[in-house]
Motif scaffolding. Structure first.
Motif, PDB file in Angstrom:
ATOM      1  N   ALA A 165      23.050  55.482  55.926  1.00 10.24           N
ATOM      2  CA  ALA A 165      23.069  56.920  55.684  1.00 10.24           C
ATOM      3  C   ALA A 165      21.698  57.422  55.241  1.00 10.24           C
ATOM      4  CB  ALA A 165      24.127  57.251  54.629  1.00 10.24           C
ATOM      5  N   ILE A 166      21.062  56.695  54.328  1.00 13.26           N
ATOM      6  CA  ILE A 166      19.757  57.132  53.831  1.00 13.26           C
ATOM      7  C   ILE A 166      18.681  56.962  54.906  1.00 13.26           C
ATOM      8  CG2 ILE A 166      17.977  56.685  52.102  1.00 13.26           C
ATOM      9  CD1 ILE A 166      20.271  55.793  50.214  1.00 13.26           C
ATOM     10  N   ARG A 167      18.776  55.888  55.698  1.00 11.43           N
ATOM     11  CA  ARG A 167      17.812  55.703  56.787  1.00 11.43           C
ATOM     12  C   ARG A 167      17.923  56.841  57.800  1.00 11.43           C
ATOM     13  NH1 ARG A 167      19.580  51.287  58.433  1.00 11.43           N
ATOM     14  NH2 ARG A 167      18.387  49.915  57.072  1.00 11.43           N
ATOM     15  N   ASN A 168      19.141  57.268  58.102  1.00 14.48           N
ATOM     16  CA  ASN A 168      19.325  58.396  59.021  1.00 14.48           C
ATOM     17  C   ASN A 168      18.719  59.672  58.446  1.00 14.48           C
ATOM     18  OD1 ASN A 168      20.648  56.803  60.875  1.00 14.48           O
ATOM     19  ND2 ASN A 168      22.704  57.362  60.163  1.00 14.48           N
ATOM     20  N   ARG A 169      18.880  59.859  57.153  1.00 12.71           N
ATOM     21  CA  ARG A 169      18.302  61.047  56.517  1.00 12.71           C
ATOM     22  C   ARG A 169      16.783  61.013  56.592  1.00 12.71           C
ATOM     23  NH1 ARG A 169      15.796  62.616  52.095  1.00 12.71           N
ATOM     24  NH2 ARG A 169      16.252  64.641  51.161  1.00 12.71           N
ATOM     25  N   ILE A 170      16.199  59.834  56.356  1.00 10.41           N
ATOM     26  CA  ILE A 170      14.746  59.689  56.455  1.00 10.41           C
ATOM     27  C   ILE A 170      14.282  60.047  57.865  1.00 10.41           C
ATOM     28  CG2 ILE A 170      12.837  58.032  56.410  1.00 10.41           C
ATOM     29  CD1 ILE A 170      14.359  56.519  54.204  1.00 10.41           C
ATOM     30  N   SER A 171      15.016  59.569  58.875  1.00 10.82           N
ATOM     31  CA  SER A 171      14.648  59.832  60.270  1.00 10.82           C
ATOM     32  C   SER A 171      14.678  61.325  60.586  1.00 10.82           C
ATOM     33  CB  SER A 171      15.594  59.087  61.214  1.00 10.82           C
ATOM     34  OG  SER A 171      15.514  57.696  61.023  1.00 10.82           O
ATOM     35  N   VAL A 172      15.759  61.987  60.206  1.00  4.08           N
ATOM     36  CA  VAL A 172      15.906  63.413  60.498  1.00  4.08           C
ATOM     37  C   VAL A 172      14.816  64.206  59.799  1.00  4.08           C
ATOM     38  CG1 VAL A 172      17.381  65.429  60.169  1.00  4.08           C
ATOM     39  CG2 VAL A 172      18.382  63.267  60.932  1.00  4.08           C
ATOM     40  N   ARG A 173      14.551  63.864  58.540  1.00  4.73           N
ATOM     41  CA  ARG A 173      13.529  64.600  57.799  1.00  4.73           C
ATOM     42  C   ARG A 173      12.147  64.356  58.391  1.00  4.73           C
ATOM     43  NH1 ARG A 173      12.551  64.707  51.228  1.00  4.73           N
ATOM     44  NH2 ARG A 173      10.641  65.944  51.295  1.00  4.73           N
ATOM     45  N   LEU A 174      11.868  63.127  58.791  1.00  4.96           N
ATOM     46  CA  LEU A 174      10.571  62.803  59.375  1.00  4.96           C
ATOM     47  C   LEU A 174      10.339  63.591  60.662  1.00  4.96           C
ATOM     48  CD1 LEU A 174       8.097  60.786  59.130  1.00  4.96           C
ATOM     49  CD2 LEU A 174       9.345  59.364  60.748  1.00  4.96           C
ATOM     50  N   ILE A 175      11.344  63.624  61.542  1.00  9.82           N
ATOM     51  CA  ILE A 175      11.216  64.353  62.800  1.00  9.82           C
ATOM     52  C   ILE A 175      11.029  65.844  62.544  1.00  9.82           C
ATOM     53  CG2 ILE A 175      12.452  65.017  64.905  1.00  9.82           C
ATOM     54  CD1 ILE A 175      13.820  62.223  64.748  1.00  9.82           C
ATOM     55  N   ALA A 176      11.823  66.402  61.638  1.00 10.09           N
ATOM     56  CA  ALA A 176      11.742  67.838  61.347  1.00 10.09           C
ATOM     57  C   ALA A 176      10.379  68.204  60.753  1.00 10.09           C
ATOM     58  CB  ALA A 176      12.867  68.234  60.397  1.00 10.09           C
ATOM     59  N   GLU A 177       9.917  67.411  59.782  1.00  7.66           N
ATOM     60  CA  GLU A 177       8.646  67.727  59.137  1.00  7.66           C
ATOM     61  C   GLU A 177       7.469  67.557  60.102  1.00  7.66           C
ATOM     62  OE1 GLU A 177       8.458  65.358  55.607  1.00  7.66           O
ATOM     63  OE2 GLU A 177       9.569  66.839  54.421  1.00  7.66           O
ATOM     64  N   GLN A 178       7.547  66.555  60.975  1.00  8.94           N
ATOM     65  CA  GLN A 178       6.487  66.371  61.963  1.00  8.94           C
ATOM     66  C   GLN A 178       6.451  67.557  62.932  1.00  8.94           C
ATOM     67  OE1 GLN A 178       4.048  64.526  62.052  1.00  8.94           O
ATOM     68  NE2 GLN A 178       3.456  63.872  64.107  1.00  8.94           N
ATOM     69  N   HIS A 179       7.605  68.015  63.362  1.00  6.52           N
ATOM     70  CA  HIS A 179       7.675  69.165  64.270  1.00  6.52           C
ATOM     71  C   HIS A 179       7.103  70.416  63.602  1.00  6.52           C
ATOM     72  CE1 HIS A 179       9.208  71.967  67.282  1.00  6.52           C
ATOM     73  NE2 HIS A 179       9.735  72.666  66.291  1.00  6.52           N
ATOM     74  N   ILE A 180       7.517  70.666  62.369  1.00  5.26           N
ATOM     75  CA  ILE A 180       7.034  71.857  61.655  1.00  5.26           C
ATOM     76  C   ILE A 180       5.530  71.781  61.432  1.00  5.26           C
ATOM     77  CG2 ILE A 180       7.133  73.075  59.448  1.00  5.26           C
ATOM     78  CD1 ILE A 180      10.111  72.224  59.310  1.00  5.26           C
ATOM     79  N   SER A 181       5.045  70.608  61.023  1.00  8.10           N
ATOM     80  CA  SER A 181       3.616  70.450  60.755  1.00  8.10           C
ATOM     81  C   SER A 181       2.781  70.655  62.012  1.00  8.10           C
ATOM     82  CB  SER A 181       3.366  69.059  60.163  1.00  8.10           C
ATOM     83  OG  SER A 181       1.993  68.870  59.895  1.00  8.10           O
ATOM     84  N   LEU A 182       3.200  70.062  63.139  1.00  6.45           N
ATOM     85  CA  LEU A 182       2.458  70.220  64.390  1.00  6.45           C
ATOM     86  C   LEU A 182       2.515  71.659  64.882  1.00  6.45           C
ATOM     87  CD1 LEU A 182       3.474  66.954  66.289  1.00  6.45           C
ATOM     88  CD2 LEU A 182       1.253  67.484  65.259  1.00  6.45           C
ATOM     89  N   SER A 183       3.640  72.328  64.696  1.00  7.63           N
ATOM     90  CA  SER A 183       3.759  73.729  65.109  1.00  7.63           C
ATOM     91  C   SER A 183       2.804  74.611  64.323  1.00  7.63           C
ATOM     92  CB  SER A 183       5.200  74.224  64.920  1.00  7.63           C
ATOM     93  OG  SER A 183       6.103  73.479  65.716  1.00  7.63           O
ATOM     94  N   ARG A 184       2.687  74.353  63.041  1.00 11.46           N
ATOM     95  CA  ARG A 184       1.766  75.135  62.208  1.00 11.46           C
ATOM     96  C   ARG A 184       0.312  74.893  62.608  1.00 11.46           C
ATOM     97  NH1 ARG A 184       4.652  74.092  56.289  1.00 11.46           N
ATOM     98  NH2 ARG A 184       6.303  75.680  56.529  1.00 11.46           N
ATOM     99  N   VAL A 185       0.015  73.637  62.940  1.00  6.04           N
ATOM    100  CA  VAL A 185      -1.355  73.317  63.365  1.00  6.04           C
ATOM    101  C   VAL A 185      -1.688  74.052  64.657  1.00  6.04           C
ATOM    102  CG1 VAL A 185      -2.834  71.476  64.250  1.00  6.04           C
ATOM    103  CG2 VAL A 185      -1.463  71.085  62.208  1.00  6.04           C
ATOM    104  N   LEU A 186      -0.770  74.083  65.615  1.00 10.74           N
ATOM    105  CA  LEU A 186      -1.006  74.763  66.879  1.00 10.74           C
ATOM    106  C   LEU A 186      -1.205  76.264  66.680  1.00 10.74           C
ATOM    107  CD1 LEU A 186       1.570  72.937  69.188  1.00 10.74           C
ATOM    108  CD2 LEU A 186      -0.921  72.741  69.248  1.00 10.74           C
ATOM    109  N   GLU A 187      -0.456  76.846  65.745  1.00 11.26           N
ATOM    110  CA  GLU A 187      -0.587  78.274  65.483  1.00 11.26           C
ATOM    111  C   GLU A 187      -1.918  78.615  64.823  1.00 11.26           C
ATOM    112  OE1 GLU A 187       2.738  79.369  63.126  1.00 11.26           O
ATOM    113  OE2 GLU A 187       4.199  79.160  64.750  1.00 11.26           O
ATOM    114  N   ALA A 188      -2.404  77.714  63.958  1.00 10.59           N
ATOM    115  CA  ALA A 188      -3.627  77.992  63.190  1.00 10.59           C
ATOM    116  C   ALA A 188      -4.827  77.202  63.689  1.00 10.59           C
ATOM    117  CB  ALA A 188      -3.378  77.676  61.720  1.00 10.59           C
ATOM    118  N   GLN A 189      -4.763  76.688  64.912  1.00  5.34           N
ATOM    119  CA  GLN A 189      -5.796  75.791  65.416  1.00  5.34           C
ATOM    120  C   GLN A 189      -7.216  76.355  65.324  1.00  5.34           C
ATOM    121  OE1 GLN A 189      -4.962  74.282  69.304  1.00  5.34           O
ATOM    122  NE2 GLN A 189      -6.035  72.380  68.926  1.00  5.34           N
TER     123      GLN A 189
END
Length: 264
Positions: free
Chosen positions: A13-37
């Protein structure tokens, strides 16, 4: 459910939570970088991955935080000595490393101060032994693992507890004697059962933080969750104890730019 089944369920359960959070945070971080490039300068970060993550800098940051907690809770805190290769950097997720180091240092700081007080009293002028952290860089591109050793002189873990140190909700925080062990998680599952077993969910919801220890010690999730974070990219976390002297925690972390097809 057996203790092993409870532990396996929580791991998954905790490993799944880590995975979901990692994917979400990576997506958000890359999206912000593209917007402010156009506004961004050179950086070593690819989303939430720092390609030049400095273990020494993270150790100092986490050590300062844990040191303040320890001072506020126990009235004193050991220093940290960093040796080995402090200039080493590697590609990793800083938030994962921060969690691992914070939880290990919490255990080391508390154990060191309490063991020192037990030996010499809390009014002694003897210096508290330092926590030594050794950094070993990846030896070659074919072995892309950075290794850390966190060594303390906190008295070690009693042999009777060694089998339970990675059990969820097991903690020795705040015990007056070795016979007063607080046992939870997979070390004690099921209410009203024999052998001194307790109720896992009662432990989590009812026990709360140990009285008088603030946030330096709590429900006992630090070590098992740290091991999950270390294992996420194919690393490891192991604890070796010299009962009566101290403990060594060995952390091996795989550089994510060399993870290849590592199973996560």
């Amino acid at each position: 459910m057996s203790p092993a089944q409870i532990s396996n369920f929580l791991d998954g359960a905790i490993r799944n939570r880590i995975s979901v959070r990692l994917i979400a945070e990576q997506h958000i971080s890359l999206s912000r970088v593209l917007e402010a490039q156009p506004e961004l300068g050179p950086t070593s970060n690819y989303g939430i991955v720092d390609m030049a993550c400095s273990p020494a800098a993270m150790i100092k940051m986490c050590g300062d935080f844990v040191g303040e907690l320890c001072e506020a809770t126990l009235g004193a805190a050991p220093t940290i000595v960093i040796d080995g290769h402090p200039d080493t950097t590697f590609a990793y997720v800083p938030v994962h490393l921060e969690y691992i180091l914070t939880e290990i240092l919490k255990n080391a700081f508390r154990a060191t101060v309490e063991h020192h007080y037990k030996q010499f009293g809390n009014t002694s002028t003897r210096p508290i032994p330092p926590i030594t952290v050794t950094i070993s860089p990846p030896p070659s591109p074919y072995s892309p693992f950075l290794s850390l050793r966190i060594r303390d002189q906190g008295g070690g873990v009693s042999p009777s507890n060694m089998a339970r140190i990675f059990s969820y909700a097991f903690t020795t925080a705040g015990h007056a004697s070795p016979d007063d062990d607080h046992v939870g998680g997979s070390a004690a599952v099921g209410e009203g059962t024999s052998g001194g077993e307790g109720n896992l969910f009662g432990e989590i919801t009812g026990k709360g933080l140990q009285v008088g220890l603030g946030t330096i010690a709590g429900l006992g999730y630090g070590l098992p969750m740290s091991r999950l974070y270390a294992r996420y990219f194919g690393g490891s976390l192991d604890l070796f104890s010299l009962d009566g002297w101290g403990s060594d925690v060995f952390v091996k972390l795989r550089s994510v730019d060399q993870a290849g097809n590592a199973e996560i």
